[in-house]
Structure formats: structure tokens, C-alpha cells
Design a protein around this motif. Structure first.
Motif, short mmCIF file in Angstrom:
data_model
loop_
_atom_site.label_atom_id
_atom_site.label_comp_id
_atom_site.label_asym_id
_atom_site.label_seq_id
_atom_site.Cartn_x
_atom_site.Cartn_y
_atom_site.Cartn_z
N ILE A 1 4.93 8.76 -8.26
CA ILE A 1 5.06 9.27 -6.89
C ILE A 1 5.89 8.26 -6.11
O ILE A 1 5.67 7.06 -6.25
CB ILE A 1 3.67 9.45 -6.24
CG1 ILE A 1 2.93 10.60 -6.91
CG2 ILE A 1 3.79 9.68 -4.74
CD1 ILE A 1 1.56 10.84 -6.35
N PHE A 2 6.82 8.75 -5.33
CA PHE A 2 7.67 7.84 -4.55
C PHE A 2 7.24 7.89 -3.09
O PHE A 2 7.25 8.94 -2.47
CB PHE A 2 9.14 8.24 -4.69
CG PHE A 2 9.60 8.17 -6.12
CD1 PHE A 2 9.91 6.95 -6.69
CD2 PHE A 2 9.68 9.32 -6.89
CE1 PHE A 2 10.31 6.88 -8.01
CE2 PHE A 2 10.08 9.25 -8.21
CZ PHE A 2 10.40 8.03 -8.77
N ARG A 3 6.84 6.74 -2.60
CA ARG A 3 6.43 6.62 -1.19
C ARG A 3 7.20 5.47 -0.57
O ARG A 3 7.06 4.32 -1.01
CB ARG A 3 4.94 6.31 -1.10
CG ARG A 3 4.05 7.48 -1.48
CD ARG A 3 3.91 8.42 -0.28
NE ARG A 3 3.18 9.62 -0.65
CZ ARG A 3 1.86 9.69 -0.66
NH1 ARG A 3 1.15 8.65 -0.35
NH2 ARG A 3 1.27 10.81 -0.98
N ASP A 4 7.99 5.80 0.42
CA ASP A 4 8.82 4.78 1.06
C ASP A 4 9.62 4.03 -0.02
O ASP A 4 10.35 4.65 -0.76
CB ASP A 4 7.96 3.83 1.89
CG ASP A 4 7.22 4.60 2.98
OD1 ASP A 4 7.81 5.55 3.51
OD2 ASP A 4 6.07 4.26 3.27
N GLU A 5 9.41 2.74 -0.12
CA GLU A 5 10.18 2.00 -1.12
C GLU A 5 9.35 1.72 -2.36
O GLU A 5 9.74 0.92 -3.21
CB GLU A 5 10.68 0.69 -0.52
CG GLU A 5 11.66 0.92 0.62
CD GLU A 5 12.54 -0.27 0.87
OE1 GLU A 5 12.37 -1.29 0.19
OE2 GLU A 5 13.40 -0.17 1.75
N GLN A 6 8.20 2.36 -2.47
CA GLN A 6 7.31 2.08 -3.59
C GLN A 6 7.31 3.20 -4.61
O GLN A 6 7.45 4.38 -4.27
CB GLN A 6 5.88 1.91 -3.09
CG GLN A 6 5.63 0.57 -2.40
CD GLN A 6 4.16 0.39 -2.13
OE1 GLN A 6 3.54 1.25 -1.53
NE2 GLN A 6 3.61 -0.71 -2.59
N THR A 7 7.15 2.82 -5.86
CA THR A 7 6.93 3.79 -6.93
C THR A 7 5.51 3.60 -7.40
O THR A 7 5.12 2.53 -7.86
CB THR A 7 7.89 3.52 -8.11
OG1 THR A 7 9.23 3.52 -7.62
CG2 THR A 7 7.75 4.60 -9.16
N LEU A 8 4.71 4.66 -7.28
CA LEU A 8 3.29 4.56 -7.63
C LEU A 8 3.04 5.35 -8.90
O LEU A 8 3.36 6.54 -8.97
CB LEU A 8 2.43 5.11 -6.48
CG LEU A 8 2.69 4.44 -5.11
CD1 LEU A 8 2.11 5.26 -3.99
CD2 LEU A 8 2.10 3.04 -5.11
N GLY A 9 2.48 4.70 -9.88
CA GLY A 9 2.20 5.36 -11.15
C GLY A 9 0.86 6.06 -11.12
O GLY A 9 -0.06 5.66 -10.41
#
Lengths: 268, 416
Positions: free
Chosen positions: B107-115
Motif C-alpha cells: 500500500i502506498f501512503r504519502d512517501e511510504q510503502t507499507l507491506g
């Protein structure tokens, strides 16, 4: 993927170039440093001259290309076809046409990259670390598509000398990033001295480790433009993997649908 | 008078010292009872989690999947899943079958990639396989909801929802790698929150209808695993043999592997190894506790030297004197062990009902064990602790008991 550059035969100051979206990003710098005309030079140009000529001929008003990407990894091959639209330096749209990816799109605007998937309600906006995601499992990352500054705004360029690549005489150049937020802090590129097509590029991380290699396997002159139509990219951080990128059809100054690079159009 | 009666009376002569001896053995026994009960609880918990979430009692999957699992090899799959599941369900040895499609996503949130980890389930079959409502914290399971538009219903692990700042009714779009290593994305709507017993599942996993996940990763009628539960009376090994025979008729049978959970490398085997180690720890505990008994016996012999001399002078054989003191050591060992075991059972009982909550300490550690463990008292381990601690104490006391034969009657009567 290869830096795809098209050169027109010299027509006064109308020499122009087009890059594929991927190349625009990844290799725009190196590839476009030497927009040239065959036989136009008799002496080694200065870097400033090279850059200036390149800047003058960097971008097409519009272009439409068809391409195929083949990703080789430990499990076999993955073929993906696409149509690429570009407008100037800042806008690129990739529409995947292969069966599995049909309908998926990648839009690059001046500052951002958006992914559209028919099964998703919302667009995916890539920024920051997310740009390091591999594009369809290939050796190309979305980061390779980002950035809209000119080479000289981004890199200090040094002419290292002359070299041979597959029997072709080339200029060897070193690009050193002026900023930290670039995909490749350092690049070494080899540019064909006669056709001004980049034949090879090595990309390095800040620590000096080589992280990607690009080689142009075939150069064709199409409609007066020199184009690297077959390229191989190897992400050295991924084992047992390389990506071939082939441009199969090119239409320069193509008539593009209105608003094709807008977010509103992306999901249609 | 019988020696055992004399020994019993002697044990009561210095009650304070006897209490100290009993206490030392009892503390050791209590600790080991708790330790064994905790291990038994861990093992039962891991088996339950393995069967419900990881391996089933028997697992059917592609034979090469495990070797390449870190590369997300969805193409190494079980094909014709519907037909296979139907065939397996008809077996006498099989009580429930759960086809599953597990995949990593982002999942892409702002500048983060969350697995995160997606799990596609056939909810009709899953209900027969396990009680999903037991882990439903709030909301509804995905098959009981109909989100608007193209959103796909999904139930999300509580800790994952916290991490993604999701509540029931919220959307999230997951980017996944497809079976042929392309990409696809799908938007899900949170219909419910789940409290998985395993912390790592809670922090990473969401579940959604199998056919939607198959569409997301372009897998048609294929799954990554088929988990199987045995009919009561059949062992996992027996069921695995029946499953292997039934799947041998499938076109892709040569690519599949059928394994009972006992043959799969899991946390259970680690705990079993740990259990052996804890056995040695128990031995150390008891030997340590026994030093108090040894000390008591040595001191008793010294204090009762004149008495020993008198008994010897009256004709009690050295071996009988040895037996007398051995009985005293035995009584203290047994009583101490019994007290320790009883106290251990009393301590374990409330934990076996309310559980021992280690969730804060475990966090999202990827171990197939729940955050709350319910220690289990087993008859075998209890009897084992009782016998084990008594025998260890007696063996440890034996060299001290032998000293009684070295007491010379004449010198003892003189008080020297």
C-alpha cells in the motif's frame, strides 16, 4: 530499458530528439547529452557544447511509440507490450496492451507518477521510496521515470576520453549528481561519436557500487532519427535477472488525444 | 518398630529444618510444573495455529513453492482448485478442506510503502474448517457484506488496521504481483476487524473472497495451498496418504506435495527441541533443591552421632542405619515434591483459565505462537515431575546417607 533517442537529419536548427518514457527518465541524461548529426563534427566538442546541443534537441513536441519489454528472471520470461505517448520533457503516458496488463496505465506528469489499474477504484500515486518499486518486475524502477530537470541542472558532466564499444568509437562521459535526491548519483556513459547514440551506461550508488547497467544492442535510423531500438538493462542488485526493451514502432510529432496526460483522462 | 515409622518420627524432630528441606524441593517442583505446563500450552497453541492458519493437519501445495517462497512464486500453484477441493472433500479421512491463496502486497501512503499479506478464502468452506467468528473483533466477515461500486470486501487484522489507520467502511488499495510477475491493484473496503491469535498475522494480514484475490493476481482457478483437517480417528499421516492417493489422478499431480503438519518445518519442532533443553534445566533445578536435603542429612548425622552409636551398640546393622536415613531423605523428597506439584497446579490453574498475556513482549514477531498462552497441566508431566524430583533428590542424598556407616559406635558413645 534503453535510452531511445531519435535524431533528425540536420535541418538548420530543427534537430530534435525523443526519448521513450523509460529512457526519458533513466537515461535521458546520458543519452541526450550528444544529440548529433552524423558527420557534423570534426573536432571533439566541449562538454558545454555537447550539452547545449543536446538541450536544444532534447524534446519532441509529441511522440507515440509501441514497445515490448521482456523480463528474464529465475522463473523464465515475461513479455509485456505497451504504447507510449510523450509530450515534451514533462509528460509521458504508458498504456499496457499485453493481455494480462491491458488497461493499466502509468502517467508521469511534471512532478509525479500515477498508476491506474482497472480493478482499483483509486489511482496510486508514487512518491519518495515508493518510486523504487520495480516496474512490472523488470530491472527498471519507477524512479527511472522521475525527474524533469535538465542534465546540467542535475549533474556535473566530465568528458573522460574516447573509447570503443562493440567496435564503435565513443565518447566516455562521467556524470556526477549535484543533488542527493537523484536515482543514480554517478553514471558513466559511452556515446557513439558518429551517431550520437548512447551505447552503454553504468549507474552507481552513492557508495560507489554499480547498481545498473544498460547496453544498446541495436541502433536504427528511423525517419532520420537515430534510435537505439533494442536495449538490455541489468539491475545488478537483482540476481538472475535482466530486461530487454525493444521499440517496435515510432511516430514523432504524433497527434495525441486532447487531455491525454490529465488525471481525469487517466481512469477512462 | 518399623524403620519407616522411625524415619517418619525423625523427620518431625526438627520441624524448622525439615520445612526448609521440603520448601527447597517444593519450589523446584513448582517451577518445573509451571514450566512444563507452559510448554504444553505453547505446543497445543502452536498446533492449533498451524492447523488453522499455516499448514492444516495436511497441506497440499506445489512441491517447489517452499524453496522459492521468498520470491512470491505464485506460478508454483495448485491448479484446478475447485475440482481438487471437491475430490478431497469426498474422502472419509477428510473432515474439512480450505483452499487458500496467500500473496504479499503493498500500500502506498504519502512517501511510504507499507507491506501486507493478503489471504483469499472460500468462506463457505472456511466456516466448516474453522470458526472465523471467534476472531472477528467487530464488523462482519467479507462474505456477509456488499460494498458499493468495485470495492472488494475485506476483513483486516486489528494491528494492521491500526498501522494503516483504517476503520470499518474505509478503503485501501493494494498493489500486488500477479502470477506471471506483472502487477495489478485492487481496492478493498474494510468490513470487519480481526483479532488473529498470532501477532504477526494480526499486524500484516487481511482476508478477502478467494475469487476476488484470484482475479487480483490473475490465478484463475488456482490457489497456493489447500489445507485439510482430518476426520477424528485418523492421524495426519493417514490422511496425508489418502490425500496423496486422491490427488495422484490430477493432471498436475507430479508437481504437488502432500505433507502432514508433523513433517513440515514449523515452530513446533523448535518448541519440541526446547522441551528437551528444559528437561535438563529441570534436572539442574532439582539437584539445586536437593543440596538442602543433602545438607540436612549431613547435619542430622552429625547431631545424632551418639544416638547412631547407641543404635549400633544395640545391634542395628550399618545397612539398617543407612536405610533409616535413606527413608528420612525419601520422605522429605516425596513430601517436598508433592507439595511443589500441588502448589504448581494451584499456580497454573488461573493462568490456564485466563491465559498468560505476552502480546506486548511478542509484538509482530513472526512465530506461529499466540500472544496469549494458556498453560496446560497434564497428568503425564505432573507424575513425571513428582517421580523425577523424588528420585533426583534421593540420588543426590545417597552419598550423604552412606556417611552413617562410618560412625564408630564406641567413639560415638564417648561423644567424640
Amino acid at each position: 530499458m534503453k535510452p531511445i533517442i531519435f535524431y533528425t537529419e540536420p535541418q538548420g536548427s530543427a534537430m530534435r530528439r525523443v526519448l521513450t518514457p523509460v529512457v526519458l527518465t533513466l537515461f535521458a541524461i546520458g543519452v541526450t547529452l550528444f544529440p548529433g548529426t552524423v558527420g557534423a563534427q570534426t573536432a571533439t566538442p566541449t562538454v558545454a557544447e555537447i550539452i547545449a546541443r543536446w538541450e536544444k534537441n532534447t524534446i519532441f513536441d509529441t511522440a507515440r511509440m509501441e514497445a515490448e519489454m521482456v523480463v528474464h528472471d529465475r522463473f523464465g520470461e515475461k513479455h509485456t507490450t505497451m504504447v507510449i505517448y510523450s509530450q515534451g520533457r514533462e509528460h509521458t503516458l504508458i498504456e499496457y496492451t499485453s493481455r494480462e496488463e491491458r488497461g493499466q496505465k502509468v502517467l508521469r506528469t511534471a512532478d509525479e507518477i500515477y498508476l491506474y489499474y482497472p480493478d482499483a477504484v483509486e489511482l496510486i500515486r508514487l512518491q519518495g521510496a515508493a518510486l523504487r518499486q520495480s516496474m512490472l518486475g523488470s530491472d527498471i524502477s519507477y524512479e527511472d521515470m522521475s525527474g524533469n530537470k535538465t542534465i546540467l541542472e542535475t549533474y556535473d558532466v566530465t568528458l573522460l576520453g574516447e573509447d570503443q564499444v562493440d567496435g564503435r568509437p565513443t565518447y566516455q562521459l562521467e556524470l556526477t549528481a549535484r543533488e542527493r535526491n537523484v536515482a543514480y548519483p554517478r553514471q558513466i556513459i559511452w556515446v557513439d561519436r558518429e551517431r550520437y547514440v548512447m551505447l552503454k551506461s553504468d549507474m552507481y550508488s552513492l557508495s560507489g557500487r554499480k547498481i545498473k547497467e544498460l547496453t544498446v544492442d541495436r541502433v536504427q535510423q528511423i525517419d532520420g532519427f537515430w534510435l537505439g531500438t533494442e536495449q538490455t538493462i541489468n539491475d545488478t542488485l537483482k540476481s538472475n535477472s535482466f530486461t530487454e526493451f525493444t521499440t517496435t514502432k515510432v511516430e514523432i510529432n504524433a497527434r495525441l488525444p486532447r487531455g491525454i496526460f490529465s488525471l481525469e483522462e487517466l481512469s477512462w | 518398630m518399623k524403620l519407616i515409622t522411625v524415619a517418619w518420627r525423625n523427620v518431625g524432630r526438627n520441624r524448622r529444618r525439615t520445612a526448609l528441606s521440603l520448601g527447597a524441593i517444593a519450589v523446584a517442583a513448582l517451577s518445573i510444573v509451571f514450566l512444563f505446563a507452559y510448554i504444553a500450552g505453547m505446543k497445543a497453541d502452536i498446533v492449533s495455529n498451524l492447523i488453522n492458519y499455516y499448514t492444516g493437519e495436511v497441506r497440499l501445495r506445489h512441491k517447489d513453492f517452499e524453496a522459492f517462497e521468498r520470491f512470491n512464486p505464485l506460478h508454483l500453484r495448485v491448479q484446478d482448485a475447485a475440482e481438487t477441493v471437491q475430490a478431497l472433500s469426498a474422502l472419509d479421512e477428510v473432515s474439512a478442506v480450505s483452499p487458500r491463496l496467500s500473496f504479499p502486497g503493498a500500500i502506498f501512503r504519502d512517501e511510504q510503502t507499507l507491506g501486507l499479506q493478503g489471504l483469499g478464502l472460500d468462506f463457505d468452506r472456511e466456516r466448516a474448517y474453522q470458526d472465523l467468528s471467534a476472531i472477528l473483533l467487530s464488523g462482519t466477515l467479507p462474505d456477509e457484506a456488499t460494498p458499493e461500486g468495485r470495492r472488494i470486501p475485506a476483513a483486516v487484522g486489528r494491528a494492521l488496521a491500526d498501522r494503516l489507520d483504517l476503520e470499518i467502511g474505509d478503503d485501501f488499495t493494494v498493489l500486488a504481483t500477479t502470477m506471471s510477475r506483472g502487477n495489478n491493484a485492487m481496492t478493498f473496503e474494510v468490513t470487519g476487524l480481526l483479532e488473529f491469535p498470532v501477532g504477526s498475522l494480526n499486524g500484516t494480514t487481511f482476508i478477502a473472497p478467494l475469487q476476488d484475490i484470484q482475479r487480483l493476481v490473475r490465478m484463475d482457478d488456482a490457489v497456493t495451498d489447500i489445507l485439510i483437517k482430518s476426520t477424528p480417528g485418523y492421524t495426519p499421516e493417514e490422511t496425508a496418504i489418502a490425500v496423496a492417493a486422491a490427488t495422484a489422478r490430477l493432471p498436475a499431480a507430479k508437481d504437488l506435495i502432500t505433507e502432514p503438519w508433523t513433517e513440515i518445518d514449523t515452530a513446533y519442532s523448535m518448541v519440541s527441541i526446547a522441551e528437551t533443553v528444559y528437561g535438563f534445566v529441570a534436572l539442574f533445578f532439582f539437584v539445586l533443591g536437593s543440596t538442602v536435603i543433602i545438607n540436612t542429612i549431613v547435619m542430622t548425622i552429625f547431631e545424632r552421632k551418639q544416638e547412631i552409636g547407641t543404635l549400633a551398640a544395640m545391634g542395628m546393622a550399618p545397612r539398617e542405619l543407612q536405610r533409616l536415613f535413606f527413608y528420612e531423605a525419601g520422605i522429605m523428597s516425596f513430601l517436598g515434591s508433592a507439595l511443589g506439584v500441588l502448589a504448581g497446579m494451584a499456580v497454573v490453574y488461573p493462568f490456564s483459565v485466563y491465559g498468560l498475556d505476552l502480546r506486548a513482549a511478542m509484538g509482530d514477531i513472526d512465530f506461529q505462537m499466540s500472544g496469549i498462552i494458556y498453560p496446560q497441566i497434564t497428568l503425564g508431566s505432573t507424575v513425571l515431575v513428582l517421580v523425577y524430583s523424588t528420585v533426583v533428590a534421593l540420588v543426590a542424598a545417597y552419598p550423604a546417607v552412606r556417611k552413617v556407616t562410618k560412625v564408630e559406635p564406641v567413639e560415638a558413645l564417648r561423644g567424640t
